[in-house]
Design a protein around this motif. Sequence first.
Motif, mmCIF file in Angstrom:
data_model
loop_
_atom_site.group_PDB
_atom_site.id
_atom_site.type_symbol
_atom_site.label_atom_id
_atom_site.label_comp_id
_atom_site.label_asym_id
_atom_site.label_seq_id
_atom_site.Cartn_x
_atom_site.Cartn_y
_atom_site.Cartn_z
ATOM 1 N N GLU A 159 1.852 2.093 -6.984
ATOM 2 C CA GLU A 159 1.444 0.743 -6.585
ATOM 3 C C GLU A 159 1.586 -0.228 -7.754
ATOM 4 O OE1 GLU A 159 -2.465 1.316 -4.951
ATOM 5 O OE2 GLU A 159 -1.666 1.718 -2.941
ATOM 6 N N THR A 187 0.843 -1.189 0.000
ATOM 7 C CA THR A 187 0.000 0.000 0.000
ATOM 8 C C THR A 187 0.880 1.241 0.000
ATOM 9 O OG1 THR A 187 -1.654 -1.207 1.269
ATOM 10 C CG2 THR A 187 -1.862 1.176 1.206
ATOM 11 N N THR A 228 -4.419 10.846 -6.805
ATOM 12 C CA THR A 228 -4.647 9.395 -6.691
ATOM 13 C C THR A 228 -4.065 8.664 -7.898
ATOM 14 O OG1 THR A 228 -6.836 9.666 -7.666
ATOM 15 C CG2 THR A 228 -6.696 9.616 -5.270
ATOM 16 N N ARG A 251 -0.712 7.663 -6.882
ATOM 17 C CA ARG A 251 -0.770 6.515 -5.961
ATOM 18 C C ARG A 251 -0.936 5.215 -6.744
ATOM 19 N NH1 ARG A 251 -4.748 5.528 -0.790
ATOM 20 N NH2 ARG A 251 -3.977 3.438 -0.371
ATOM 21 N N ARG A 252 -1.847 5.201 -7.692
ATOM 22 C CA ARG A 252 -2.056 3.989 -8.501
ATOM 23 C C ARG A 252 -0.810 3.649 -9.311
ATOM 24 N NH1 ARG A 252 -7.236 6.451 -9.593
ATOM 25 N NH2 ARG A 252 -6.372 7.112 -11.585
ATOM 26 N N VAL A 276 6.010 3.443 -1.938
ATOM 27 C CA VAL A 276 5.702 2.059 -1.604
ATOM 28 C C VAL A 276 7.020 1.361 -1.327
ATOM 29 C CG1 VAL A 276 4.802 -0.140 -2.451
ATOM 30 C CG2 VAL A 276 3.647 1.968 -3.051
ATOM 31 N N LYS A 313 1.986 5.060 0.733
ATOM 32 C CA LYS A 313 1.837 6.032 1.811
ATOM 33 C C LYS A 313 2.229 7.400 1.272
ATOM 34 C CE LYS A 313 2.622 2.886 5.590
ATOM 35 N NZ LYS A 313 3.269 2.651 6.859
ATOM 36 N N TRP A 335 4.126 9.962 -3.285
ATOM 37 C CA TRP A 335 3.689 8.655 -2.804
ATOM 38 C C TRP A 335 4.879 7.710 -2.784
ATOM 39 C CZ3 TRP A 335 -1.027 7.905 -0.839
ATOM 40 C CH2 TRP A 335 -2.029 8.810 -1.181
#
Length: 75
Positions: free
Chosen positions: A62, A3, A55, A58-59, A14, A5, A12
């Motif tokens: 990840e 996930t 976001t 973030r995607r 990971v 952070k 972001w």
Amino acid sequence: MATAKKLPSGSWRVQVFSHYEPIKDDTGKPIIDPKTGKQKQKRIYESFTCDDPSTRGRRKVERMAAEWTANKERI
């Protein structure tokens, strides 16, 4: 799956577990854990970051971590 952070900078990050490395002292001798009697080991992580604070960033980070994990060779 790992996930992401959010960092104070807005990026972001990971971190994905990669492998263990044995711990040795200055002379090259292995350091033994007195509780277990086994050699101590250090956990090594692979880190992925994205500067996009949305976001979508973030995607993206990840997905990078998931691709690295899927392609990682097992030792």
